[in-house]
Design an enzyme around this catalytic site. Structure first.
Site, PDB file in Angstrom:
ATOM      1  N   VAL A 174      -2.080   5.218   2.662  1.00  0.00           N
ATOM      2  CA  VAL A 174      -3.238   4.198   2.372  1.00  0.00           C
ATOM      3  C   VAL A 174      -3.318   3.323   3.553  1.00  0.00           C
ATOM      4  O   VAL A 174      -2.517   2.670   4.147  1.00  0.00           O
ATOM      5  CB  VAL A 174      -2.962   3.570   1.222  1.00  0.00           C
ATOM      6  CG1 VAL A 174      -3.764   2.452   1.094  1.00  0.00           C
ATOM      7  CG2 VAL A 174      -2.765   4.460  -0.059  1.00  0.00           C
ATOM      8  N   THR A 217       0.702  -1.226   0.038  1.00  0.00           N
ATOM      9  CA  THR A 217      -0.047  -0.090  -0.084  1.00  0.00           C
ATOM     10  C   THR A 217       0.827   1.320  -0.190  1.00  0.00           C
ATOM     11  O   THR A 217       2.027   1.238   0.563  1.00  0.00           O
ATOM     12  CB  THR A 217      -1.009   0.028   1.174  1.00  0.00           C
ATOM     13  OG1 THR A 217      -0.175  -0.506   2.306  1.00  0.00           O
ATOM     14  CG2 THR A 217      -2.109  -1.212   1.034  1.00  0.00           C
ATOM     15  N   ASP A 218       0.499   2.170  -0.766  1.00  0.00           N
ATOM     16  CA  ASP A 218       1.476   3.577  -0.859  1.00  0.00           C
ATOM     17  C   ASP A 218       1.003   4.568   0.329  1.00  0.00           C
ATOM     18  O   ASP A 218       0.318   4.174   1.204  1.00  0.00           O
ATOM     19  CB  ASP A 218       0.605   4.414  -1.962  1.00  0.00           C
ATOM     20  CG  ASP A 218       0.416   3.631  -3.581  1.00  0.00           C
ATOM     21  OD1 ASP A 218       1.593   2.660  -3.465  1.00  0.00           O
ATOM     22  OD2 ASP A 218      -0.062   4.005  -4.306  1.00  0.00           O
ATOM     23  N   LYS A 219       1.847   5.607   0.278  1.00  0.00           N
ATOM     24  CA  LYS A 219       1.773   6.513   1.499  1.00  0.00           C
ATOM     25  C   LYS A 219       0.562   6.852   1.744  1.00  0.00           C
ATOM     26  O   LYS A 219      -0.243   7.302   0.906  1.00  0.00           O
ATOM     27  CB  LYS A 219       2.761   7.643   0.903  1.00  0.00           C
ATOM     28  CG  LYS A 219       2.876   8.551   1.951  1.00  0.00           C
ATOM     29  CD  LYS A 219       3.530   9.814   1.464  1.00  0.00           C
ATOM     30  CE  LYS A 219       3.570  10.987   2.491  1.00  0.00           C
ATOM     31  NZ  LYS A 219       4.301  12.426   2.110  1.00  0.00           N
TER      32      LYS A 219
END
Length: 398
Positions: free
Chosen positions: A121, A117-119
């Site tokens: 998220v 998962t991205d920053k």
């Protein structure tokens, strides 16, 4: 959760010297040194004791609020950007279920996560696989060393060769957002007073449905060209649910299920639909974005994105009913998953949106994108379409 190994009285499995050693450890207080680390000798003693437990492959069901973290995946040797895995690995070591050196070399415990998962998220159904010592009260001990915004909600034994990333058939994400993002740029309010009409909701779902199937999403991520086979992704479903009010703000939730997603892909998929509904881009940009030419696509804020669940249909069919392993469906954990979302994820998304206005700030950047620059012919045709027909609730018609 029931203990996975039979617990034997400690006096039956320890020599007299070991009993004295264990008694001394129990009398000592496990206190951190001045630098914040537990005494190294004590850590070694704990590891030696835990080696008596079997070391097995398990999966951990994780939930976390991603605010303040630079994504899920750990960057070993970099302390500048804190990640979810930094917290998890530290808790695994401190709980005594993995040796300290496995924290530095994660491949030694066969660690793998389902999704990076991205920053910013969040996740309510992230799953990681790894080998651990099956110590007593394992989940409780790990959670004792995790911050409140990260929690292990479930644990199950899996096959020795199980890999959470490769064994995952599909991933489901949700995106919670204020509905004023769908207000037409020219005719409607762009603030909290906006209310989503059924007509606009239907328009949004018409556009989201176009994503179903296999498409080349090279324009929806970075560092992938149109000829890269890995840019092709299969989307099973994508739709927007009916809006609801929370804290004076009308919100809607978009759900998307796909085999796998690339970095920023979902946020760009949503960003492009918003741009079309608001009237910044023609609907023809959807199909054009899957072609070989480069298309400028806006990326929606990461705040509302949540990894809802990961799916293991093939694994469950093969091993879920073999009498040795459990099915990875987490039905029993649904109540605590919902409790975590209500306590840590949804309030963070809503409160941050109200305070920081991430969606409103992002919407200001939409006119900056050049949605037609890649092709003069497309530019002319799209401008004609814009002048010819515009629907009542926003979004250009074909």
């Amino acid at each position: 959760m029931a203990a996975l190994v039979k617990e034997e009285p400690i006096v039956k499995t320890m020599s007299k010297g070991e009993i004295r050693k264990a008694s001394a450890l129990q009398e000592d207080v496990v206190a951190p040194e001045e630098n914040g680390h537990v005494n190294k000798k004590l850590k070694t003693d704990i590891e030696e004791e835990n080696k008596k437990y079997p070391k097995k492959k398990v999966v951990l069901l994780m939930a976390y609020s991603g605010k303040g973290y630079h994504g899920m995946q750990r960057n070993v040797g970099s302390s500048q950007f804190k990640t979810i895995e930094d917290e998890l690995v530290q808790a695994l070591v401190q709980s005594g279920c993995i040796p300290e050196n496995h924290g530095e070399e994660m491949k030694k415990m066969s660690f793998q996560r389902c999704a990076r998962t991205d920053k910013g998220v969040s996740a309510s159904g992230q799953v990681v696989s790894l080998k651990v010592w099956l110590i007593d009260n394992l989940m409780q001990k790990i959670n004792e060393h995790l911050p409140p915004c990260i929690k292990i909600l479930g644990m199950k034994r899996v096959t020795g060769r199980f890999n959470s990333k490769n064994s995952c058939d599909a991933r489901t994400y949700s995106y919670t957002m204020p509905t004023f993002a769908f207000a037409h740029k020219d005719r409607e309010t762009q603030d909290e007073s906006y209310r989503l009409s059924n007509e606009t909701l239907n328009r949004v779902n018409e556009l989201l449905t176009l994503y179903r199937g296999t498409h080349n999403f090279h324009n929806f991520t970075s560092q992938k060209g149109p000829k890269d086979p890995s840019a092709k992704r299969y989307i099973m479903e994508m739709y927007c649910e009916a809006p609801f009010l929370q804290g004076g703000l009308e919100l809607a939730v978009i759900k998307v299920k796909g085999q796998s997603f690339m970095m920023h892909q979902i946020r760009k998929m949503i960003g492009l639909v918003i741009a079309v509904v608001k009237g910044y881009a023609s609907p023809t940009i959807m199909e054009r974005s899957w072609g070989e030419e480069k298309v400028d696509i806006p990326k929606a804020p990461g705040l509302g994105l949540v990894l809802e669940r990961v799916h293991f249909e093939k694994y469950n069919r093969r091993f879920g009913n073999d009498g040795l392993h459990e099915s990875l469906d987490w039905t029993e954990e649904e109540p605590i998953i919902e409790d975590f979302k209500k306590e840590h994820i949804y309030p963070t998304i809503i409160q941050t949106e109200i305070e920081e206005k991430s969606m409103a700030s992002w919407m200001v950047t939409l006119p900056i994108h050049d949605y037609y620059a890649t092709s003069t012919e497309h530019n002319i045709d799209s401008n004609k379409a814009e002048g010819a027909a515009v629907s009542d609730e926003g979004g250009d018609s074909d």
